[in-house]
Write a protein that holds these residues in place. Structure first.
Motif, PDB file in Angstrom:
ATOM      1  N   ASN A  15      -0.300  -8.902  -0.372  1.00  0.00           N
ATOM      2  CA  ASN A  15      -1.466  -9.374   0.389  1.00  0.00           C
ATOM      3  C   ASN A  15      -1.028 -10.206   1.601  1.00  0.00           C
ATOM      4  N   ILE A  16      -0.057 -11.083   1.407  1.00  0.00           N
ATOM      5  CA  ILE A  16       0.434 -11.921   2.500  1.00  0.00           C
ATOM      6  C   ILE A  16       1.111 -11.071   3.569  1.00  0.00           C
ATOM      7  N   VAL A  17       1.922 -10.098   3.137  1.00  0.00           N
ATOM      8  CA  VAL A  17       2.583  -9.196   4.086  1.00  0.00           C
ATOM      9  C   VAL A  17       1.536  -8.433   4.892  1.00  0.00           C
ATOM     10  N   GLU A  18       0.513  -7.938   4.227  1.00  0.00           N
ATOM     11  CA  GLU A  18      -0.532  -7.189   4.936  1.00  0.00           C
ATOM     12  C   GLU A  18      -1.263  -8.073   5.947  1.00  0.00           C
ATOM     13  N   LEU A  19      -1.516  -9.322   5.609  1.00  0.00           N
ATOM     14  CA  LEU A  19      -2.143 -10.254   6.555  1.00  0.00           C
ATOM     15  C   LEU A  19      -1.258 -10.463   7.789  1.00  0.00           C
ATOM     16  N   GLN A  20       0.033 -10.595   7.571  1.00  0.00           N
ATOM     17  CA  GLN A  20       0.948 -10.780   8.698  1.00  0.00           C
ATOM     18  C   GLN A  20       1.032  -9.509   9.550  1.00  0.00           C
ATOM     19  N   HIS A  21       1.044  -8.352   8.903  1.00  0.00           N
ATOM     20  CA  HIS A  21       1.062  -7.094   9.647  1.00  0.00           C
ATOM     21  C   HIS A  21      -0.234  -6.914  10.445  1.00  0.00           C
ATOM     22  N   ALA A  22      -1.371  -7.275   9.856  1.00  0.00           N
ATOM     23  CA  ALA A  22      -2.654  -7.170  10.556  1.00  0.00           C
ATOM     24  C   ALA A  22      -2.668  -8.082  11.780  1.00  0.00           C
ATOM     25  N   ALA A  23      -2.110  -9.285  11.656  1.00  0.00           N
ATOM     26  CA  ALA A  23      -2.043 -10.207  12.787  1.00  0.00           C
ATOM     27  C   ALA A  23      -1.158  -9.633  13.891  1.00  0.00           C
ATOM     28  N   ALA A  24      -0.039  -9.003  13.519  1.00  0.00           N
ATOM     29  CA  ALA A  24       0.849  -8.391  14.518  1.00  0.00           C
ATOM     30  C   ALA A  24       0.138  -7.259  15.248  1.00  0.00           C
ATOM     31  N   ARG A  25      -0.593  -6.421  14.486  1.00  0.00           N
ATOM     32  CA  ARG A  25      -1.329  -5.314  15.111  1.00  0.00           C
ATOM     33  C   ARG A  25      -2.412  -5.833  16.041  1.00  0.00           C
ATOM     34  N   LYS A  26      -3.062  -6.911  15.648  1.00  0.00           N
ATOM     35  CA  LYS A  26      -4.114  -7.509  16.473  1.00  0.00           C
ATOM     36  C   LYS A  26      -3.538  -7.995  17.804  1.00  0.00           C
ATOM     37  N   ASP A  27      -2.288  -8.469  17.763  1.00  0.00           N
ATOM     38  CA  ASP A  27      -1.614  -8.934  18.974  1.00  0.00           C
ATOM     39  C   ASP A  27      -0.982  -7.791  19.762  1.00  0.00           C
ATOM     40  N   LEU A  34       9.048  -6.531   6.305  1.00  0.00           N
ATOM     41  CA  LEU A  34       9.272  -7.889   5.841  1.00  0.00           C
ATOM     42  C   LEU A  34       9.881  -7.865   4.445  1.00  0.00           C
ATOM     43  N   TYR A  35      10.829  -8.749   4.237  1.00  0.00           N
ATOM     44  CA  TYR A  35      11.474  -8.917   2.937  1.00  0.00           C
ATOM     45  C   TYR A  35      11.037 -10.245   2.336  1.00  0.00           C
ATOM     46  N   LEU A  36      10.895 -10.277   1.029  1.00  0.00           N
ATOM     47  CA  LEU A  36      10.682 -11.537   0.327  1.00  0.00           C
ATOM     48  C   LEU A  36      12.061 -12.114   0.057  1.00  0.00           C
ATOM     49  N   ASP A  53      10.392 -17.133   0.926  1.00  0.00           N
ATOM     50  CA  ASP A  53       9.948 -16.955   2.297  1.00  0.00           C
ATOM     51  C   ASP A  53       9.885 -15.467   2.627  1.00  0.00           C
ATOM     52  N   LEU A  54       9.109 -15.124   3.639  1.00  0.00           N
ATOM     53  CA  LEU A  54       9.119 -13.764   4.165  1.00  0.00           C
ATOM     54  C   LEU A  54      10.002 -13.751   5.404  1.00  0.00           C
ATOM     55  N   THR A  55      10.835 -12.733   5.520  1.00  0.00           N
ATOM     56  CA  THR A  55      11.753 -12.640   6.638  1.00  0.00           C
ATOM     57  C   THR A  55      11.908 -11.199   7.082  1.00  0.00           C
ATOM     58  N   GLU A  56      12.267 -11.027   8.338  1.00  0.00           N
ATOM     59  CA  GLU A  56      12.570  -9.701   8.866  1.00  0.00           C
ATOM     60  C   GLU A  56      14.055  -9.390   8.721  1.00  0.00           C
ATOM     61  N   GLN A  68      10.707  -4.063  -5.994  1.00  0.00           N
ATOM     62  CA  GLN A  68       9.931  -4.120  -7.232  1.00  0.00           C
ATOM     63  C   GLN A  68       8.452  -4.089  -6.890  1.00  0.00           C
ATOM     64  N   ASP A  69       7.727  -3.195  -7.497  1.00  0.00           N
ATOM     65  CA  ASP A  69       6.279  -3.075  -7.307  1.00  0.00           C
ATOM     66  C   ASP A  69       5.885  -3.058  -5.831  1.00  0.00           C
ATOM     67  N   GLY A  70       6.674  -2.368  -5.007  1.00  0.00           N
ATOM     68  CA  GLY A  70       6.361  -2.243  -3.593  1.00  0.00           C
ATOM     69  C   GLY A  70       6.759  -3.427  -2.738  1.00  0.00           C
ATOM     70  N   VAL A  71       7.503  -4.373  -3.285  1.00  0.00           N
ATOM     71  CA  VAL A  71       7.969  -5.544  -2.544  1.00  0.00           C
ATOM     72  C   VAL A  71       9.481  -5.438  -2.384  1.00  0.00           C
ATOM     73  N   ASP A  72       9.949  -5.522  -1.126  1.00  0.00           N
ATOM     74  CA  ASP A  72      11.382  -5.578  -0.857  1.00  0.00           C
ATOM     75  C   ASP A  72      11.847  -7.009  -1.021  1.00  0.00           C
ATOM     76  N   ILE A  73      12.824  -7.229  -1.897  1.00  0.00           N
ATOM     77  CA  ILE A  73      13.300  -8.569  -2.222  1.00  0.00           C
ATOM     78  C   ILE A  73      14.760  -8.681  -1.804  1.00  0.00           C
ATOM     79  N   VAL A  74      15.121  -9.812  -1.186  1.00  0.00           N
ATOM     80  CA  VAL A  74      16.513 -10.097  -0.864  1.00  0.00           C
ATOM     81  C   VAL A  74      16.864 -11.486  -1.384  1.00  0.00           C
ATOM     82  N   CYS A  75      18.120 -11.628  -1.767  1.00  0.00           N
ATOM     83  CA  CYS A  75      18.623 -12.909  -2.270  1.00  0.00           C
ATOM     84  C   CYS A  75      20.111 -12.957  -1.970  1.00  0.00           C
TER      85      CYS A  75
END
Length: 118
Positions: A15-27, A34-36, A53-56, A68-75
């Protein structure tokens, strides 16, 4: 074993990723992947504090990457030593909302749950 997101946590991250993507499209920008990023930092009341955090950015030389479950995770590999087997959940309750870490490697945690010692 890595870090595990509960279904609820994965849904909130998406949900948070989609909100950030929507804001980018709006701009007028094309949304970037984005990776978690999950990690550990020195500090906090118990010695280490959790980082979420979310990062590119992903550094293939030092980061572990999985999905996992459609979320790209990095550590980063150093943080993963302290976080291996950790379950991340998301709580939305009357007393507050946020991500909650359940770390089997923690020998003690602070009262707020945002830091630990190992």
């Amino acid at each position: 074993m890595a870090v595990i997101l509960t279904e609820t946590a994965a849904r909130e991250v998406k949900n948070i990723v989609e909100l950030q993507h929507a804001a980018a499209r709006k701009d007028g920008a094309e949304p970037k992947p984005l990776y978690l990023r999950v990690g550990v930092k020195g500090g906090g009341c118990s010695g280490f504090s959790y980082s979420l955090d979310l990062t590119e950015n992903m550094n293939e030389e030092v980061d572990e990457h999985w999905q996992q479950d459609g979320v790209d995770i990095v550590c980063d590999s150093k943080s993963l030593l302290y976080l291996d087997g950790t379950k991340i959940d998301f709580k939305d309750e009357v007393m507050g909302r946020g991500f909650v870490f359940q770390n089997p490697n923690a020998t003690s945690t602070c009262g707020c749950g945002s830091s630990f010692s190992a």
